[in-house]
Design a protein around this motif. Structure first.
Motif, PDB file in Angstrom:
ATOM      1  N   ALA A 154       0.827  -1.126  -0.097  1.00  0.00           N
ATOM      2  CA  ALA A 154      -0.033  -0.006   0.076  1.00  0.00           C
ATOM      3  C   ALA A 154       1.025   1.420  -0.207  1.00  0.00           C
ATOM      4  N   ALA A 155       2.042   1.346   0.665  1.00  0.00           N
ATOM      5  CA  ALA A 155       2.720   2.407   0.834  1.00  0.00           C
ATOM      6  C   ALA A 155       3.282   2.589  -0.709  1.00  0.00           C
ATOM      7  N   CYS A 156       3.900   1.641  -1.341  1.00  0.00           N
ATOM      8  CA  CYS A 156       4.241   1.753  -2.755  1.00  0.00           C
ATOM      9  C   CYS A 156       3.188   2.446  -3.658  1.00  0.00           C
ATOM     10  N   HIS A 157       2.048   1.836  -3.492  1.00  0.00           N
ATOM     11  CA  HIS A 157       1.069   2.415  -4.289  1.00  0.00           C
ATOM     12  C   HIS A 157       0.812   3.936  -3.925  1.00  0.00           C
ATOM     13  N   ARG A 158       0.837   4.381  -2.721  1.00  0.00           N
ATOM     14  CA  ARG A 158       0.468   5.905  -2.562  1.00  0.00           C
ATOM     15  C   ARG A 158       1.759   6.634  -2.908  1.00  0.00           C
ATOM     16  N   HIS A 159       3.109   6.020  -2.774  1.00  0.00           N
ATOM     17  CA  HIS A 159       4.094   6.787  -3.195  1.00  0.00           C
ATOM     18  C   HIS A 159       4.137   7.066  -4.790  1.00  0.00           C
ATOM     19  N   CYS A 160       3.806   5.980  -5.409  1.00  0.00           N
ATOM     20  CA  CYS A 160       3.763   6.152  -7.012  1.00  0.00           C
ATOM     21  C   CYS A 160       2.651   7.110  -7.241  1.00  0.00           C
ATOM     22  N   ALA A 161       1.449   7.018  -6.702  1.00  0.00           N
ATOM     23  CA  ALA A 161       0.295   7.886  -6.911  1.00  0.00           C
ATOM     24  C   ALA A 161       0.782   9.464  -6.691  1.00  0.00           C
ATOM     25  N   ASN A 162       1.513   9.788  -5.642  1.00  0.00           N
ATOM     26  CA  ASN A 162       1.865  10.987  -5.277  1.00  0.00           C
ATOM     27  C   ASN A 162       3.139  11.454  -6.420  1.00  0.00           C
ATOM     28  N   LEU A 163       4.023  10.511  -6.562  1.00  0.00           N
ATOM     29  CA  LEU A 163       4.987  10.849  -7.633  1.00  0.00           C
ATOM     30  C   LEU A 163       4.354  11.117  -9.113  1.00  0.00           C
TER      31      LEU A 163
END
Length: 267
Positions: free
Chosen positions: A203-212
């Motif tokens: 989930a942290a990876c998905h949030r990170h990519c969404a923010n990037l």
């Protein structure tokens, strides 16, 4: 500027592999900008190689998404606009989330110790961030996770994604805001991995990519001057985020450089 590849009989790396790497680096670094025609005659003269070797290298670059073949025009460096950014980060979210979750589940003690050491480095970083030094640490962070997860298929695909990200950075996606999100995201991912929580890690990876992706679209819009008339719909990532950002690149994305441009002018 691209220079001739000198034949080295003592080298363990075949000439064609060195040629592919040379062109790959030129594209990823922005030395050959998006849309640049990859004309055989000019490239063969600039690099001092045969057309057979060049064609094999171009096929490899097309398979990695760094070059595309345009009917009646030949190969060009792949475009790098908002649509490409959307695809890059949507794909990265899935693959990176999978690999990081696998690392959280099954990485060895040695791999965890290596990642923890890098996480300690990240914890000491404070703005303003040094670009080259920061991305060197970020590269080690990603490489450690990929190696520790042991998923070679996903790692190979991610390597191509990271090359496209370098191309995006060279095209104007970056700056302090981007690096700060990279730092925040890596810290969150490292924390979830340290807790052996695969679900939270993914989930942290998905949030990170969404923010990037949000930042990338904003950077590309600023670079174009914000002269867009059609809203760009960013693909919904697993975080649930959806961005509506103006897309100024639609008309220009398909436009190729003038035919008189050659390799010496763009390198």
């Amino acid at each position: 500027m691209l220079t001739k590849i000198v034949s080295d009989v003592a080298s363990a790396t075949p000439l064609r592999a060195r040629l592919t790497e040379r062109l790959r680096e030129a594209i990823a670094s922005g030395e050959l900008p998006p849309g640049t025609p990859l004309r055989e005659r000019h490239l063969c003269q600039a690099l001092g190689i045969s057309r057979t070797s060049l064609r094999e290298a171009l096929r490899a670059l097309e398979s990695e998404g760094l070059a595309v073949s345009v009917p009646h025009k030949g190969a060009i460096v792949a475009p790098c606009g908002k649509k490409e950014a959307d695809d890059i980060y949507a794909t990265r979210a899935v693959l990176e989330g999978l690999v990081a979750a696998q690392f959280a589940d099954k990485a060895s003690k040695k791999s965890r110790a290596e990642l923890r050491h890098i996480a300690d480095e990240l914890a000491e970083i404070e703005p303003p961030l040094d670009g080259p030094g920061f991305f060197e640490i970020a590269g080690r962070f990603s490489a450690t996770i990929m190696e520790g997860a042991g998923n070679r298929l996903a790692a190979s695909a991610l390597s191509s994604i990271y090359l496209r990200q370098r191309q995006l950075r060279a095209a104007g996606v970056g700056g302090e805001r981007y690096m700060e999100e990279c730092l925040r995201g890596m810290r969150e991912i490292a924390s979830a991995i340290d807790r052996h929580d695969a679900i939270a890690t993914e989930a942290a990876c998905h949030r990170h990519c969404a923010n990037l992706l949000k930042i990338a679209l904003s950077c590309l819009d600023e670079k174009s001057g914000g002269r867009s008339a059609t809203p760009h719909k960013a693909r919904r990532l697993s975080s649930g985020a959806r961005d509506d950002a103006p897309d100024s690149a639609d008309a220009r994305r398909e436009k190729l450089p003038a035919d008189h441009s050659d390799i010496d002018e763009v390198a």
